[in-house]
Design a protein around this motif. Structure first.
Motif, PDB file in Angstrom:
ATOM      1  N   GLY A 210      49.973 -71.511  60.767  1.00  0.00           N
ATOM      2  CA  GLY A 210      50.263 -70.364  60.176  1.00  0.00           C
ATOM      3  C   GLY A 210      49.606 -70.385  59.104  1.00  0.00           C
ATOM      4  O   GLY A 210      49.959 -69.754  57.875  1.00  0.00           O
ATOM      5  N   GLY A 211      48.561 -70.875  58.518  1.00  0.00           N
ATOM      6  CA  GLY A 211      48.210 -71.248  57.565  1.00  0.00           C
ATOM      7  C   GLY A 211      46.593 -70.253  57.485  1.00  0.00           C
ATOM      8  O   GLY A 211      46.406 -70.166  58.473  1.00  0.00           O
ATOM      9  N   VAL A 212      46.046 -69.712  56.031  1.00  0.00           N
ATOM     10  CA  VAL A 212      45.095 -68.655  56.447  1.00  0.00           C
ATOM     11  C   VAL A 212      43.370 -70.068  56.852  1.00  0.00           C
ATOM     12  O   VAL A 212      43.074 -70.503  55.696  1.00  0.00           O
ATOM     13  CB  VAL A 212      45.287 -68.382  54.887  1.00  0.00           C
ATOM     14  CG1 VAL A 212      43.488 -67.020  55.217  1.00  0.00           C
ATOM     15  CG2 VAL A 212      46.178 -67.274  55.052  1.00  0.00           C
ATOM     16  N   LYS A 213      42.863 -69.970  57.605  1.00  0.00           N
ATOM     17  CA  LYS A 213      41.669 -70.637  57.433  1.00  0.00           C
ATOM     18  C   LYS A 213      40.429 -69.229  56.689  1.00  0.00           C
ATOM     19  O   LYS A 213      39.703 -69.774  56.709  1.00  0.00           O
ATOM     20  CB  LYS A 213      41.424 -70.087  58.783  1.00  0.00           C
ATOM     21  CG  LYS A 213      40.100 -71.357  59.634  1.00  0.00           C
ATOM     22  CD  LYS A 213      39.962 -71.377  61.372  1.00  0.00           C
ATOM     23  CE  LYS A 213      39.196 -71.805  61.614  1.00  0.00           C
ATOM     24  NZ  LYS A 213      38.878 -72.691  62.912  1.00  0.00           N
ATOM     25  N   GLY A 214      40.921 -68.173  57.559  1.00  0.00           N
ATOM     26  CA  GLY A 214      39.700 -67.398  56.823  1.00  0.00           C
ATOM     27  C   GLY A 214      40.056 -65.740  56.745  1.00  0.00           C
ATOM     28  O   GLY A 214      40.570 -65.198  57.611  1.00  0.00           O
ATOM     29  N   GLY A 215      39.464 -64.977  56.027  1.00  0.00           N
ATOM     30  CA  GLY A 215      39.552 -63.594  56.113  1.00  0.00           C
ATOM     31  C   GLY A 215      39.321 -62.579  55.257  1.00  0.00           C
ATOM     32  O   GLY A 215      38.127 -63.166  54.265  1.00  0.00           O
ATOM     33  N   THR A 216      39.098 -61.141  55.651  1.00  0.00           N
ATOM     34  CA  THR A 216      38.194 -60.530  54.569  1.00  0.00           C
ATOM     35  C   THR A 216      39.168 -60.447  53.255  1.00  0.00           C
ATOM     36  O   THR A 216      39.306 -60.702  52.859  1.00  0.00           O
ATOM     37  CB  THR A 216      38.304 -59.346  54.589  1.00  0.00           C
ATOM     38  OG1 THR A 216      39.689 -58.406  54.924  1.00  0.00           O
ATOM     39  CG2 THR A 216      37.183 -59.376  56.285  1.00  0.00           C
ATOM     40  N   LEU A 217      38.162 -59.826  51.862  1.00  0.00           N
ATOM     41  CA  LEU A 217      39.274 -60.304  50.312  1.00  0.00           C
ATOM     42  C   LEU A 217      39.850 -59.046  50.183  1.00  0.00           C
ATOM     43  O   LEU A 217      41.278 -59.470  49.643  1.00  0.00           O
ATOM     44  CB  LEU A 217      37.730 -59.585  49.532  1.00  0.00           C
ATOM     45  CG  LEU A 217      37.918 -59.593  48.031  1.00  0.00           C
ATOM     46  CD1 LEU A 217      38.575 -61.255  47.573  1.00  0.00           C
ATOM     47  CD2 LEU A 217      37.243 -59.690  46.776  1.00  0.00           C
ATOM     48  N   PRO A 218      39.945 -57.547  51.050  1.00  0.00           N
ATOM     49  CA  PRO A 218      40.863 -57.052  51.124  1.00  0.00           C
ATOM     50  C   PRO A 218      41.925 -57.686  51.812  1.00  0.00           C
ATOM     51  O   PRO A 218      43.631 -57.444  51.444  1.00  0.00           O
ATOM     52  CB  PRO A 218      40.300 -56.076  51.870  1.00  0.00           C
ATOM     53  CG  PRO A 218      39.194 -55.392  51.894  1.00  0.00           C
ATOM     54  CD  PRO A 218      38.818 -57.237  51.809  1.00  0.00           C
ATOM     55  N   ALA A 219      42.080 -58.443  53.175  1.00  0.00           N
ATOM     56  CA  ALA A 219      42.927 -58.874  53.635  1.00  0.00           C
ATOM     57  C   ALA A 219      44.009 -60.479  52.702  1.00  0.00           C
ATOM     58  O   ALA A 219      44.806 -60.155  52.812  1.00  0.00           O
ATOM     59  CB  ALA A 219      42.713 -60.037  54.968  1.00  0.00           C
ATOM     60  N   LEU A 220      42.507 -60.917  52.427  1.00  0.00           N
ATOM     61  CA  LEU A 220      43.018 -61.947  51.694  1.00  0.00           C
ATOM     62  C   LEU A 220      44.029 -61.112  50.026  1.00  0.00           C
ATOM     63  O   LEU A 220      45.034 -62.030  50.076  1.00  0.00           O
ATOM     64  CB  LEU A 220      42.187 -63.060  50.632  1.00  0.00           C
ATOM     65  CG  LEU A 220      41.366 -63.313  51.893  1.00  0.00           C
ATOM     66  CD1 LEU A 220      39.634 -64.532  51.037  1.00  0.00           C
ATOM     67  CD2 LEU A 220      41.928 -64.608  52.898  1.00  0.00           C
ATOM     68  N   ILE A 221      43.965 -60.295  49.545  1.00  0.00           N
ATOM     69  CA  ILE A 221      44.381 -60.219  48.479  1.00  0.00           C
ATOM     70  C   ILE A 221      45.796 -58.837  48.876  1.00  0.00           C
ATOM     71  O   ILE A 221      46.539 -59.048  48.608  1.00  0.00           O
ATOM     72  CB  ILE A 221      43.549 -59.054  47.949  1.00  0.00           C
ATOM     73  CG1 ILE A 221      42.116 -59.418  47.680  1.00  0.00           C
ATOM     74  CG2 ILE A 221      44.272 -58.349  46.760  1.00  0.00           C
ATOM     75  CD1 ILE A 221      42.581 -60.146  46.054  1.00  0.00           C
ATOM     76  N   GLU A 222      46.120 -58.496  50.170  1.00  0.00           N
ATOM     77  CA  GLU A 222      46.895 -57.849  51.172  1.00  0.00           C
ATOM     78  C   GLU A 222      47.930 -59.491  51.464  1.00  0.00           C
ATOM     79  O   GLU A 222      49.459 -59.404  51.030  1.00  0.00           O
ATOM     80  CB  GLU A 222      46.898 -57.304  52.452  1.00  0.00           C
ATOM     81  CG  GLU A 222      47.969 -56.932  52.211  1.00  0.00           C
ATOM     82  CD  GLU A 222      48.219 -55.898  53.989  1.00  0.00           C
ATOM     83  OE1 GLU A 222      49.074 -55.544  54.461  1.00  0.00           O
ATOM     84  OE2 GLU A 222      47.203 -56.035  54.376  1.00  0.00           O
ATOM     85  N   ARG A 223      47.265 -60.577  51.438  1.00  0.00           N
ATOM     86  CA  ARG A 223      48.739 -61.450  51.573  1.00  0.00           C
ATOM     87  C   ARG A 223      48.517 -62.262  50.290  1.00  0.00           C
ATOM     88  O   ARG A 223      49.972 -63.056  50.271  1.00  0.00           O
ATOM     89  CB  ARG A 223      47.209 -63.000  52.564  1.00  0.00           C
ATOM     90  CG  ARG A 223      47.680 -64.459  52.588  1.00  0.00           C
ATOM     91  CD  ARG A 223      48.566 -64.505  53.345  1.00  0.00           C
ATOM     92  NE  ARG A 223      48.914 -65.471  54.352  1.00  0.00           N
ATOM     93  CZ  ARG A 223      49.278 -66.512  54.789  1.00  0.00           C
ATOM     94  NH1 ARG A 223      49.531 -65.508  56.277  1.00  0.00           N
ATOM     95  NH2 ARG A 223      50.181 -68.156  55.454  1.00  0.00           N
ATOM     96  N   LEU A 224      47.814 -62.278  49.328  1.00  0.00           N
ATOM     97  CA  LEU A 224      48.437 -62.914  48.305  1.00  0.00           C
ATOM     98  C   LEU A 224      49.994 -62.058  47.521  1.00  0.00           C
ATOM     99  O   LEU A 224      50.725 -62.228  47.021  1.00  0.00           O
ATOM    100  CB  LEU A 224      47.861 -62.611  47.269  1.00  0.00           C
ATOM    101  CG  LEU A 224      47.414 -63.224  45.396  1.00  0.00           C
ATOM    102  CD1 LEU A 224      47.290 -64.637  45.764  1.00  0.00           C
ATOM    103  CD2 LEU A 224      46.700 -63.099  44.855  1.00  0.00           C
ATOM    104  N   THR A 225      49.833 -60.957  48.549  1.00  0.00           N
ATOM    105  CA  THR A 225      50.715 -59.374  47.899  1.00  0.00           C
ATOM    106  C   THR A 225      52.038 -58.908  49.132  1.00  0.00           C
ATOM    107  O   THR A 225      51.917 -57.688  48.988  1.00  0.00           O
ATOM    108  CB  THR A 225      50.515 -58.785  47.184  1.00  0.00           C
ATOM    109  OG1 THR A 225      49.572 -57.421  47.951  1.00  0.00           O
ATOM    110  CG2 THR A 225      49.674 -59.008  46.027  1.00  0.00           C
ATOM    111  N   LEU A 226      52.572 -59.430  49.688  1.00  0.00           N
ATOM    112  CA  LEU A 226      52.351 -59.527  50.952  1.00  0.00           C
ATOM    113  C   LEU A 226      54.947 -58.391  50.456  1.00  0.00           C
ATOM    114  O   LEU A 226      54.476 -59.419  49.383  1.00  0.00           O
ATOM    115  CB  LEU A 226      53.262 -60.469  52.267  1.00  0.00           C
ATOM    116  CG  LEU A 226      51.912 -61.251  53.150  1.00  0.00           C
ATOM    117  CD1 LEU A 226      52.359 -62.405  54.275  1.00  0.00           C
ATOM    118  CD2 LEU A 226      51.023 -60.144  53.973  1.00  0.00           C
TER     119      LEU A 226
END
Length: 613
Positions: A210-226
């Motif tokens: 369930g850990g993040v392996k990779g993603g686009t910058l917008p997706a990572l930002i959204e993950r940062l502020t779920l």
């Protein structure tokens, strides 16, 4: 001891407790579902038994009809799910299921106003202990024991947001339905399509855990502020390493956009109220706490990008978008920005109250004219440790990114000024040690200097100063001294045994296996050997691409996870200071020796003059 100190100083330690509580709640859910399966099997057996027996009247049915299987399962399911929701203090603000069931297609239910999300002005906002960005101003770190499902909408896809693994779309509902049929127990809460994630499923790649392996910058930002979960490890790694794949100004541009997200088209007033409470408000709290954490911990005053970001934060906090919706948070951010603008490096630093008194320095009789052999080995090691610890504690996370200390670009190399300073000091110290030995013309005096240096190395090990211990061992192993065969033959056996033991300890065999074991067994204070960390960082940087394989837009976040692990280990030894007394005269003696030392070529010529080939 190291783990305790790390936990005490880690701003994200609270999230780990919340994760543990959530896992407990999910285990309870699985047990409840297993109970439903067992209940269904019992009911089926009872029906079979009743079918073979004479027809009996139902208690409330004047025509003697038995209750249907669906009715029994509905009642059983509702009773179990009701107990599950009302007995758990981790579950979300769901209304009890005592009310009659409504059709699923309606997608609306009576909402319990008393179960709304807590305000940012709640008592939780005044907590003083360690916090996880995104939780200190909200009532719960993770919103809801069950995710809010999303139905397939235009441009979207089936699946539900999964709070157990924040950011992962959960497809388990269909599997449960296949196993248990149409009478399968439903998940708590209404299923709202508009509470799903804004990024596409292909924009974020998760590993099996369930850990993040990779993603686009917008997706990572959204993950940062779920809005429906909190991944504290992800947040810590992101803030430590984001400078390797984006700029500070770009980060805050995305965060400000995230704060002002707009609802989907076509929501009725009730759905808009639910969207605001369940998605918009949690996101804004997350964004606020990320910015607050950055200002307190991750701001770098030497970075022009960071200084410009202060003005961006101040302007946004004073704008109507934040001032009208979260006035208290806006005031807090403005105060932090002003404090940063006025501060000179020191900001929210941990101050330890040292109850133990520093040992009395062991000084030579004449401090104005110090001679190396007259210095006590322990005191010499103490002063080396004070100087090296001061340099080590200045290392910042940004210096560990993208091999900045090896870059030929002056702008990039300037980011690793403290690491480069430690490397330079180590090299100068090694040359000075060589010169101290080679300056003695008499063989017996050279032996005395070597014996004195080995004793200093032993004291450095006792002080957990592995940085200067490594430099001392490297100096005694360099060719100008190592080749002095007649000199080493006269070194006492006890000194040689100690030298060989220390050399084995700091050796590179099996990737510094012996040194790593000792480092992880000692209690701080400690000055680790930075060269080992730099080697680890080079291996991570060179062995992993910046983007995932077969992709040029998915940021390789696993690479940043491994980098952050090294950075955290460096940081954990920066927390505890040494309780030692500085002796300026001895430290000046050491600096003069390092500044005036000869080059390696000159030292080799001195060695040849003492013992020709």
């Amino acid at each position: 001891m190291v783990m305790a100190i790390q936990s005490a100083t880690d701003l994200l330690a609270v999230g780990q407790t919340l994760d543990l509580a959530l896992n407990t709640a999910l285990a309870t859910e699985k047990a409840a579902q297993s109970l439903v399966v067992a209940a269904r099997a019992l009911v089926q057996e009872k029906e079979m038994a009743d079918n073979s027996a004479p027809l009996a009247r139902a208690p409330n049915d004047p025509y003697g009809r038995k209750p249907s299987m669906a009715t029994i399962m509905d009642r059983t399911t509702e009773e179990i799910m009701y107990n599950h929701d009302n007995d758990s203090d981790i579950e979300p603000d769901l209304a009890p299921r005592s009310a009659p069931k409504q059709p699923h297609s309606a997608m609306s239910s009576q909402r319990n106003r008393s179960d709304s999300q807590p305000s940012i002005f709640s008592a939780h906002s005044n907590q003083s202990g360690p916090f996880t960005p995104g939780t200190e101003y909200s009532g719960r770190g993770i919103q809801g024991g069950f995710p809010f499902p999303t139905s397939t909408g235009e441009g979207g896809f089936g699946g539900v947001a999964n709070s157990a693994t924040p950011g992962r779309y959960d497809m388990r509902g269909e599997k449960v339905k296949k196993m248990l049929g149409d009478d399968a127990p439903g998940r708590g809460g209404a299923q709202y399509w508009f509470l799903g994630y804004d990024y596409q499923q292909a924009d974020l790649v998760l590993n099996a855990e369930g850990g993040v392996k990779g993603g686009t910058l917008p997706a990572l930002i959204e993950r940062l502020t779920l809005h429906d979960g909190l991944d504290s490890n992800f947040i810590a790694t992101f803030l430590l390493t984001y400078r390797s794949f984006t700029s500070t100004k770009e980060l805050f541009t995305y965060l400000f956009h995230r704060f002002t997200i707009q609802p989907p088209m076509g929501l009725d007033p009730e759905e808009l109220e639910i969207w605001t409470e369940k998605k918009l408000t949690p996101i804004r709290l997350r964004v606020f706490n990320i910015i607050k954490s950055w200002l307190e911990t991750y701001y770098l005053e030497d970075e022009a990008d960071d200084r410009e970001a202060l003005a961006m934060i101040k302007d946004f906090s004073g704008s109507a978008a934040m001032k009208d919706t979260m006035s208290f948070a806006a005031v807090q951010l403005i105060k932090l920005v002003e404090k940063r603008e006025q501060s000179e490096g020191a900001f929210r630093k941990m101050v330890l109250n040292l109850t133990t008194q520093a040992p009395q320095p062991i000084t030579p009789r004449n401090l104005k004219k110090i001679k190396f052999l007259e210095l006590d080995p322990l005191e010499f090691a103490r002063q080396l440790t004070i100087m090296e610890a001061n340099a080590y504690n200045k290392i910042k996370p940004v210096e560990c990114l993208a091999k900045a200390w090896t870059s030929e670009d002056p702008e990039i190399a300037a980011k690793a000024v403290n690491i480069k300073k430690m490397i330079e000091t180590s090299n100068l110290y090694s040359n000075w040690i060589n010169e101290l030995v080679l300056s003695e013309k008499e063989l017996k005096k050279r032996v005395l200097v070597i014996r004195h240096l080995v004793m200093i190395a032993e004291k450095l090990r006792q002080l957990n100063n592995f940085s200067m211990l490594s430099a001392t061992m490297a100096a005694l192993s360099q060719s100008p001294i190592h080749r002095l065969k007649r000199t080493w033959e006269q070194v006492p056996s006890r000194t040689m045994t100690a030298f060989m033991d220390l050399q084995a300890l700091m050796g590179v065999a099996k990737n510094w296996a012996e040194y790593r074991e000792e480092l992880h067994s000692v209690n701080p204070p400690c000055v680790p050997f930075v060269g080992m960390y730099l080697t680890d960082l080079v291996m991570i940087q060179d062995g992993n691409g910046d983007f995932l394989k077969k992709s040029n837009h998915l940021i390789n976040f696993y690479k940043r996870v491994k980098t952050a692990e090294v950075i955290r280990e460096i940081q954990q030894y920066q927390s505890v200071p040494y309780c030692l007394t500085s002796v300026p005269e001895i430290q000046s003696f050491i600096r003069r020796g390092q500044d005036c030392t000869k080059s390696v070529a000159d030292l080799y010529e001195m060695s040849l003059q003492l013992e020709p080939r």
